[in-house]
Design an enzyme around this catalytic site. Sequence first.
Site, PDB file in Angstrom:
ATOM      1  CG  HIS A 126     -50.287 -15.889  58.381  1.00 22.69           C
ATOM      2  ND1 HIS A 126     -49.242 -16.758  58.585  1.00 22.69           N
ATOM      3  CD2 HIS A 126     -50.916 -15.758  59.585  1.00 22.69           C
ATOM      4  CE1 HIS A 126     -49.232 -17.125  59.856  1.00 22.69           C
ATOM      5  NE2 HIS A 126     -50.226 -16.529  60.495  1.00 22.69           N
ATOM      6  N   GLY A 148     -46.116 -18.738  63.043  1.00 25.49           N
ATOM      7  CA  GLY A 148     -47.231 -18.480  63.946  1.00 25.49           C
ATOM      8  C   GLY A 148     -47.264 -19.447  65.110  1.00 25.49           C
ATOM      9  CB  THR A 164     -36.013 -15.750  73.997  1.00 23.04           C
ATOM     10  OG1 THR A 164     -37.086 -16.397  74.708  1.00 23.04           O
ATOM     11  CG2 THR A 164     -35.034 -15.153  74.986  1.00 23.04           C
ATOM     12  CB  ALA A 202     -41.309 -16.520  66.502  1.00 19.78           C
ATOM     13  CB  SER A 220     -34.443 -17.480  77.878  1.00 19.77           C
ATOM     14  OG  SER A 220     -34.988 -18.403  76.997  1.00 19.77           O
ATOM     15  CG  ASN A 222     -46.622 -14.958  60.471  1.00 26.82           C
ATOM     16  OD1 ASN A 222     -45.849 -14.815  59.519  1.00 26.82           O
ATOM     17  ND2 ASN A 222     -46.401 -15.806  61.452  1.00 26.82           N
ATOM     18  CB  CYS A 242     -51.247 -13.449  62.899  1.00 32.13           C
ATOM     19  SG  CYS A 242     -51.523 -15.211  63.155  1.00 32.13           S
ATOM     20  NE  ARG A 257     -55.794 -12.335  70.117  1.00 33.98           N
ATOM     21  CZ  ARG A 257     -55.216 -13.341  69.475  1.00 33.98           C
ATOM     22  NH1 ARG A 257     -55.941 -14.352  69.017  1.00 33.98           N
ATOM     23  NH2 ARG A 257     -53.922 -13.347  69.279  1.00 33.98           N
TER      24      ARG A 257
END
Length: 348
Positions: free
Chosen positions: A248, A159, A11, A13, A40, A322, A128, A99
Amino acid sequence: SGYNVAVVGATGAVGTRMIQMLEQSILPIASIKLLASKRSAGKVLHFKGQEKVVEELVPDSFRGIDLALFSAGGGVSKKFAPEAIKRGAVVVDNTSAFRMDPDVPLVVPEVNEAALSRHHGLIANPNCSTIQMVVALEPLRKVYGLKKVIVTTMQAVSGAGNRAIKELHDETQAVLEGKDYEPQILPVSGDKKHYQIAFNPLAQIDVFEEDGYTHEEWKMIHETKKIMEDEDIQVTATCVRVPVAIAHSESVWFELDQKGATVSKLQELLKKAPGVVVQDDPDNQIYPQAVNAAGKKDTFVGRIRPDQEQADAFHLYCVSDNLLKGAAWNSVQIAERLDALNLLRVPK
Ligand code: A2P
Protein backbone atom coordinates in the site's frame (compact mmCIF):
# COMPACT_ATOMS: atom_id res chain seq x y z
CA SER A 1 10.03 -26.60 24.53
CA GLY A 2 8.32 -23.73 22.81
CA TYR A 3 4.81 -22.74 21.85
CA ASN A 4 2.18 -24.78 20.02
CA VAL A 5 0.99 -22.37 17.33
CA ALA A 6 -2.09 -22.44 15.08
CA VAL A 7 -2.60 -20.35 11.92
CA VAL A 8 -6.27 -19.85 11.01
CA GLY A 9 -6.70 -19.02 7.32
CA ALA A 10 -3.33 -20.64 6.56
CA THR A 11 -4.03 -20.93 2.81
CA GLY A 12 -4.90 -17.23 2.37
CA ALA A 13 -2.87 -14.24 1.19
CA VAL A 14 -2.11 -13.23 4.80
CA GLY A 15 -2.04 -16.77 6.25
CA THR A 16 0.75 -17.92 3.92
CA ARG A 17 2.80 -14.88 5.02
CA MET A 18 2.05 -15.68 8.67
CA ILE A 19 3.68 -19.07 8.10
CA GLN A 20 6.74 -17.37 6.54
CA MET A 21 7.00 -14.83 9.36
CA LEU A 22 6.77 -17.64 11.95
CA GLU A 23 9.55 -19.50 10.10
CA GLN A 24 11.80 -16.43 10.45
CA SER A 25 10.65 -15.56 13.98
CA ILE A 26 12.73 -15.63 17.18
CA LEU A 27 9.63 -17.06 18.87
CA PRO A 28 10.33 -20.59 20.17
CA ILE A 29 7.90 -22.84 18.28
CA ALA A 30 7.29 -26.46 19.35
CA SER A 31 4.61 -27.26 16.76
CA ILE A 32 2.49 -25.59 14.11
CA LYS A 33 -1.08 -26.39 13.04
CA LEU A 34 -2.46 -25.03 9.76
CA LEU A 35 -6.21 -24.44 9.70
CA ALA A 36 -8.59 -23.35 6.92
CA SER A 37 -12.05 -24.21 5.65
CA LYS A 38 -13.19 -27.68 4.61
CA ARG A 39 -12.35 -26.69 1.00
CA SER A 40 -8.61 -26.71 1.75
CA ALA A 41 -8.46 -29.61 4.22
CA GLY A 42 -5.81 -32.09 3.06
CA LYS A 43 -3.81 -29.50 1.10
CA VAL A 44 -0.06 -29.69 1.81
CA LEU A 45 1.92 -26.58 2.84
CA HIS A 46 5.44 -26.33 4.28
CA PHE A 47 6.92 -25.07 7.55
CA LYS A 48 10.72 -24.96 7.86
CA GLY A 49 11.03 -27.49 5.03
CA GLN A 50 8.57 -29.95 6.54
CA GLU A 51 5.26 -30.91 4.97
CA LYS A 52 2.18 -29.83 6.93
CA VAL A 53 -1.32 -30.94 6.03
CA VAL A 54 -4.02 -28.25 6.28
CA GLU A 55 -6.84 -29.22 8.63
CA GLU A 56 -10.45 -28.09 8.73
CA LEU A 57 -11.08 -25.49 11.44
CA VAL A 58 -13.31 -26.81 14.26
CA PRO A 59 -13.54 -25.68 17.91
CA ASP A 60 -11.37 -28.55 19.10
CA SER A 61 -8.59 -27.54 16.69
CA PHE A 62 -7.35 -25.35 19.55
CA ARG A 63 -6.86 -28.11 22.11
CA GLY A 64 -3.24 -27.82 23.34
CA ILE A 65 -2.62 -24.61 21.34
CA ASP A 66 -0.79 -21.72 23.09
CA LEU A 67 -0.98 -19.11 20.32
CA ALA A 68 -3.49 -18.75 17.47
CA LEU A 69 -3.04 -16.26 14.64
CA PHE A 70 -6.37 -15.55 12.87
CA SER A 71 -6.80 -14.21 9.34
CA ALA A 72 -9.84 -15.94 7.84
CA GLY A 73 -12.39 -13.12 7.93
CA GLY A 74 -14.31 -11.39 10.71
CA GLY A 75 -17.07 -14.01 10.88
CA VAL A 76 -14.57 -16.82 11.49
CA SER A 77 -12.84 -14.77 14.22
CA LYS A 78 -16.13 -13.93 15.97
CA LYS A 79 -17.11 -17.59 16.05
CA PHE A 80 -13.77 -19.29 16.73
CA ALA A 81 -11.58 -16.82 18.70
CA PRO A 82 -13.67 -17.43 21.89
CA GLU A 83 -13.28 -21.20 21.34
CA ALA A 84 -9.50 -20.77 21.11
CA ILE A 85 -9.27 -18.60 24.24
CA LYS A 86 -11.52 -21.00 26.16
CA ARG A 87 -9.00 -23.76 25.40
CA GLY A 88 -6.09 -21.65 26.66
CA ALA A 89 -4.77 -20.11 23.44
CA VAL A 90 -3.83 -16.44 23.17
CA VAL A 91 -5.37 -15.07 19.97
CA VAL A 92 -3.80 -12.44 17.70
CA ASP A 93 -6.63 -11.48 15.36
CA ASN A 94 -5.95 -9.81 12.02
CA THR A 95 -9.63 -9.12 11.24
CA SER A 96 -11.67 -6.07 12.23
CA ALA A 97 -14.01 -8.18 14.43
CA PHE A 98 -12.70 -7.05 17.85
CA ARG A 99 -10.49 -4.03 17.07
CA MET A 100 -12.70 -1.37 18.62
CA ASP A 101 -13.72 -3.48 21.66
CA PRO A 102 -12.51 -1.44 24.67
CA ASP A 103 -11.30 -4.66 26.36
CA VAL A 104 -9.11 -5.58 23.39
CA PRO A 105 -5.66 -4.01 22.90
CA LEU A 106 -5.11 -2.82 19.32
CA VAL A 107 -1.37 -2.92 18.93
CA VAL A 108 1.45 -1.74 16.68
CA PRO A 109 4.55 -2.64 18.72
CA GLU A 110 6.51 0.44 17.57
CA VAL A 111 3.69 2.67 18.87
CA ASN A 112 1.76 1.19 21.81
CA GLU A 113 3.43 -1.99 23.02
CA ALA A 114 2.44 -1.10 26.62
CA ALA A 115 -1.22 -1.86 25.75
CA LEU A 116 -0.30 -5.57 25.49
CA SER A 117 -0.27 -5.89 29.27
CA ARG A 118 -4.03 -5.23 29.33
CA HIS A 119 -5.00 -8.24 27.19
CA HIS A 120 -7.60 -10.81 28.26
CA GLY A 121 -6.55 -13.49 25.78
CA LEU A 122 -7.06 -11.53 22.55
CA ILE A 123 -4.98 -8.85 20.85
CA ALA A 124 -6.23 -7.20 17.66
CA ASN A 125 -3.97 -6.44 14.71
CA PRO A 126 -4.96 -3.08 13.21
CA ASN A 127 -6.00 -2.34 9.64
CA CYS A 128 -3.13 -2.55 7.14
CA SER A 129 -3.28 1.10 6.04
CA THR A 130 -3.53 2.35 9.62
CA ILE A 131 -0.45 0.39 10.73
CA GLN A 132 2.05 1.89 8.29
CA MET A 133 0.66 5.40 8.81
CA VAL A 134 1.06 5.29 12.59
CA VAL A 135 4.54 3.76 12.26
CA ALA A 136 5.52 6.79 10.15
CA LEU A 137 3.77 9.42 12.28
CA GLU A 138 4.48 8.20 15.83
CA PRO A 139 8.18 9.26 15.92
CA LEU A 140 7.11 12.78 14.87
CA ARG A 141 4.13 12.87 17.25
CA LYS A 142 6.35 11.91 20.22
CA VAL A 143 8.42 15.07 19.75
CA TYR A 144 6.03 17.61 18.22
CA GLY A 145 2.53 16.33 19.02
CA LEU A 146 -0.04 15.63 16.32
CA LYS A 147 -3.08 17.81 15.68
CA LYS A 148 -4.53 16.65 12.37
CA VAL A 149 -4.03 14.05 9.64
CA ILE A 150 -5.49 13.90 6.12
CA VAL A 151 -4.56 10.70 4.31
CA THR A 152 -5.25 9.32 0.84
CA THR A 153 -4.35 5.66 0.38
CA MET A 154 -3.46 3.74 -2.76
CA GLN A 155 -4.09 0.16 -1.65
CA ALA A 156 -2.99 -3.07 -3.29
CA VAL A 157 -5.58 -5.68 -4.27
CA SER A 158 -3.98 -8.37 -2.05
CA GLY A 159 -5.76 -6.66 0.87
CA ALA A 160 -8.89 -8.25 -0.56
CA GLY A 161 -7.31 -11.71 -0.60
CA ASN A 162 -5.89 -14.20 -3.08
CA ARG A 163 -8.97 -14.14 -5.30
CA ALA A 164 -8.55 -10.38 -5.79
CA ILE A 165 -4.90 -10.84 -6.88
CA LYS A 166 -6.08 -13.39 -9.43
CA GLU A 167 -8.81 -11.03 -10.61
CA LEU A 168 -6.26 -8.24 -11.20
CA HIS A 169 -4.01 -10.59 -13.22
CA ASP A 170 -6.75 -12.23 -15.27
CA GLU A 171 -8.60 -8.98 -15.92
CA THR A 172 -5.41 -7.10 -16.95
CA GLN A 173 -4.60 -9.89 -19.39
CA ALA A 174 -8.14 -9.85 -20.77
CA VAL A 175 -8.04 -6.06 -21.27
CA LEU A 176 -4.65 -6.29 -23.03
CA GLU A 177 -5.98 -9.01 -25.30
CA GLY A 178 -9.22 -7.12 -25.98
CA LYS A 179 -11.34 -9.85 -24.37
CA ASP A 180 -14.38 -9.48 -22.12
CA TYR A 181 -13.99 -10.01 -18.38
CA GLU A 182 -16.71 -10.02 -15.74
CA PRO A 183 -15.37 -8.61 -12.42
CA GLN A 184 -16.58 -10.69 -9.44
CA ILE A 185 -14.51 -9.62 -6.43
CA LEU A 186 -13.46 -5.95 -6.47
CA PRO A 187 -14.08 -3.45 -5.09
CA VAL A 188 -15.76 -5.52 -2.31
CA SER A 189 -16.64 -9.19 -2.79
CA GLY A 190 -19.81 -8.94 -0.70
CA ASP A 191 -21.18 -5.73 -2.24
CA LYS A 192 -23.83 -5.54 -4.96
CA LYS A 193 -21.74 -4.23 -7.88
CA HIS A 194 -18.29 -5.19 -9.12
CA TYR A 195 -16.02 -2.98 -11.22
CA GLN A 196 -12.89 -3.24 -13.34
CA ILE A 197 -9.66 -2.74 -11.35
CA ALA A 198 -7.27 -3.23 -14.31
CA PHE A 199 -5.92 0.23 -15.31
CA ASN A 200 -8.70 1.72 -13.13
CA PRO A 201 -8.38 2.93 -9.48
CA LEU A 202 -11.55 2.43 -7.42
CA ALA A 203 -12.42 4.88 -4.62
CA GLN A 204 -14.13 2.21 -2.53
CA ILE A 205 -12.55 -0.18 -0.03
CA ASP A 206 -15.05 -2.08 2.09
CA VAL A 207 -18.72 -1.06 2.14
CA PHE A 208 -20.18 2.46 2.39
CA GLU A 209 -21.30 3.69 5.79
CA GLU A 210 -22.80 6.88 7.15
CA ASP A 211 -21.75 10.33 5.90
CA GLY A 212 -20.46 8.94 2.61
CA TYR A 213 -17.37 7.36 4.14
CA THR A 214 -16.42 3.73 3.59
CA HIS A 215 -15.87 1.28 6.43
CA GLU A 216 -12.13 1.25 5.56
CA GLU A 217 -11.99 5.04 5.98
CA TRP A 218 -13.73 4.85 9.37
CA LYS A 219 -11.26 2.13 10.41
CA MET A 220 -8.35 4.50 9.73
CA ILE A 221 -10.06 7.27 11.73
CA HIS A 222 -11.06 5.22 14.79
CA GLU A 223 -8.03 2.94 14.92
CA THR A 224 -5.48 5.77 14.70
CA LYS A 225 -7.04 7.45 17.75
CA LYS A 226 -7.16 4.17 19.67
CA ILE A 227 -3.55 3.15 18.90
CA MET A 228 -2.19 6.64 19.65
CA GLU A 229 -4.45 6.80 22.73
CA ASP A 230 -5.62 10.30 21.82
CA GLU A 231 -9.25 10.94 20.86
CA ASP A 232 -8.40 14.57 20.00
CA ILE A 233 -6.25 13.84 16.94
CA GLN A 234 -8.30 14.90 13.92
CA VAL A 235 -8.11 12.19 11.24
CA THR A 236 -9.79 11.93 7.87
CA ALA A 237 -9.14 9.42 5.09
CA THR A 238 -9.88 8.60 1.46
CA CYS A 239 -9.12 4.98 0.63
CA VAL A 240 -8.52 3.96 -2.97
CA ARG A 241 -7.90 0.50 -4.44
CA VAL A 242 -5.26 0.63 -7.18
CA PRO A 243 -4.08 -1.95 -9.74
CA VAL A 244 -1.10 -3.06 -7.64
CA ALA A 245 -0.72 -6.61 -6.30
CA ILE A 246 1.31 -5.99 -3.12
CA ALA A 247 2.18 -2.95 -0.93
CA HIS A 248 0.00 0.00 0.00
CA SER A 249 1.12 3.59 -0.74
CA GLU A 250 -0.20 6.60 1.18
CA SER A 251 -0.11 10.36 0.77
CA VAL A 252 -0.25 11.82 4.29
CA TRP A 253 -0.79 15.49 5.19
CA PHE A 254 -0.28 16.23 8.87
CA GLU A 255 -0.30 19.22 11.20
CA LEU A 256 1.93 19.17 14.27
CA ASP A 257 0.92 20.58 17.67
CA GLN A 258 4.16 22.37 18.33
CA LYS A 259 6.24 24.83 16.36
CA GLY A 260 9.84 24.39 15.28
CA ALA A 261 9.78 21.29 13.08
CA THR A 262 11.70 21.37 9.82
CA VAL A 263 12.01 18.80 7.05
CA SER A 264 15.53 17.87 8.14
CA LYS A 265 14.48 17.49 11.80
CA LEU A 266 11.59 15.22 10.77
CA GLN A 267 13.93 13.19 8.53
CA GLU A 268 16.37 12.75 11.43
CA LEU A 269 13.60 11.50 13.73
CA LEU A 270 12.41 9.02 11.10
CA LYS A 271 15.95 7.77 10.39
CA LYS A 272 16.23 6.72 14.05
CA ALA A 273 12.69 5.31 14.24
CA PRO A 274 12.09 1.56 14.60
CA GLY A 275 10.53 -0.13 11.57
CA VAL A 276 11.10 2.92 9.34
CA VAL A 277 13.43 3.31 6.36
CA VAL A 278 13.77 6.85 4.99
CA GLN A 279 13.97 7.04 1.19
CA ASP A 280 13.88 10.77 0.61
CA ASP A 281 16.32 12.29 -1.87
CA PRO A 282 14.52 14.23 -4.61
CA ASP A 283 17.82 15.30 -6.24
CA ASN A 284 18.51 11.65 -6.97
CA GLN A 285 14.86 10.68 -7.59
CA ILE A 286 14.75 8.58 -4.41
CA TYR A 287 11.30 7.97 -2.91
CA PRO A 288 9.40 4.87 -1.73
CA GLN A 289 7.90 2.52 -4.31
CA ALA A 290 5.55 -0.46 -3.94
CA VAL A 291 7.77 -2.77 -6.02
CA ASN A 292 10.67 -2.16 -3.62
CA ALA A 293 8.59 -2.44 -0.43
CA ALA A 294 6.92 -5.76 -1.35
CA GLY A 295 8.46 -8.59 0.65
CA LYS A 296 10.01 -6.26 3.27
CA LYS A 297 8.94 -5.75 6.89
CA ASP A 298 9.70 -2.01 7.07
CA THR A 299 7.65 1.09 6.34
CA PHE A 300 9.39 3.27 3.73
CA VAL A 301 8.97 7.04 4.05
CA GLY A 302 9.86 9.87 1.69
CA ARG A 303 8.66 13.07 -0.03
CA ILE A 304 8.77 14.87 3.34
CA ARG A 305 8.04 18.50 2.58
CA PRO A 306 6.40 21.52 4.19
CA ASP A 307 2.90 22.67 3.38
CA GLN A 308 3.36 25.86 1.37
CA GLU A 309 0.47 27.72 3.02
CA GLN A 310 0.05 26.44 6.55
CA ALA A 311 2.58 26.65 9.39
CA ASP A 312 3.61 23.42 11.18
CA ALA A 313 1.99 21.29 8.48
CA PHE A 314 3.84 18.79 6.27
CA HIS A 315 3.36 16.08 3.69
CA LEU A 316 4.92 12.64 3.60
CA TYR A 317 4.54 9.59 1.39
CA CYS A 318 4.78 6.12 2.91
CA VAL A 319 4.77 2.62 1.44
CA SER A 320 4.73 -0.78 3.13
CA ASP A 321 3.90 -4.41 2.34
CA ASN A 322 0.25 -4.69 3.38
CA LEU A 323 0.55 -8.46 3.86
CA LEU A 324 3.65 -8.18 6.10
CA LYS A 325 3.77 -5.05 8.33
CA GLY A 326 0.10 -4.53 7.47
CA ALA A 327 -0.86 -8.00 8.64
CA ALA A 328 1.34 -11.10 9.07
CA TRP A 329 4.54 -9.46 10.36
CA ASN A 330 2.72 -7.15 12.77
CA SER A 331 0.82 -10.19 14.16
CA VAL A 332 3.99 -12.27 14.62
CA GLN A 333 5.78 -9.22 16.06
CA ILE A 334 2.94 -8.90 18.62
CA ALA A 335 3.48 -12.57 19.54
CA GLU A 336 7.25 -12.02 19.88
CA ARG A 337 6.68 -9.04 22.18
CA LEU A 338 4.09 -10.97 24.25
CA ASP A 339 6.70 -13.70 24.75
CA ALA A 340 9.43 -11.19 25.64
CA LEU A 341 7.12 -9.52 28.19
CA ASN A 342 6.02 -12.87 29.65
CA LEU A 343 2.43 -12.17 28.56
CA LEU A 344 1.92 -15.04 26.13
CA ARG A 345 -0.74 -16.82 28.21
CA VAL A 346 -4.45 -16.34 28.83
CA PRO A 347 -4.88 -14.47 32.14
CA LYS A 348 -6.93 -16.28 34.81
P1 A2P B 1 -9.81 -21.75 2.27
O1 A2P B 1 -8.53 -21.81 1.48
O2 A2P B 1 -10.20 -23.10 2.78
O3 A2P B 1 -10.92 -21.04 1.57
P2 A2P B 1 -7.86 -14.84 1.43
O4 A2P B 1 -7.82 -13.66 2.36
O5 A2P B 1 -6.64 -14.95 0.59
O6 A2P B 1 -9.14 -14.88 0.65
O7 A2P B 1 -7.87 -16.14 2.38
C1 A2P B 1 -8.86 -16.39 3.33
C2 A2P B 1 -8.43 -17.53 4.25
O8 A2P B 1 -9.48 -17.77 5.18
C3 A2P B 1 -8.20 -18.84 3.52
O9 A2P B 1 -7.17 -19.56 4.17
C4 A2P B 1 -9.53 -19.53 3.70
O10 A2P B 1 -9.46 -20.95 3.62
C5 A2P B 1 -9.87 -19.13 5.10
N1 A2P B 1 -11.29 -19.27 5.38
C6 A2P B 1 -12.32 -18.64 4.76
N2 A2P B 1 -13.51 -19.01 5.28
C7 A2P B 1 -13.22 -19.91 6.27
C8 A2P B 1 -14.01 -20.67 7.20
N3 A2P B 1 -15.35 -20.58 7.21
N4 A2P B 1 -13.37 -21.48 8.07
C9 A2P B 1 -12.03 -21.56 8.06
N5 A2P B 1 -11.23 -20.88 7.22
C10 A2P B 1 -11.81 -20.06 6.33
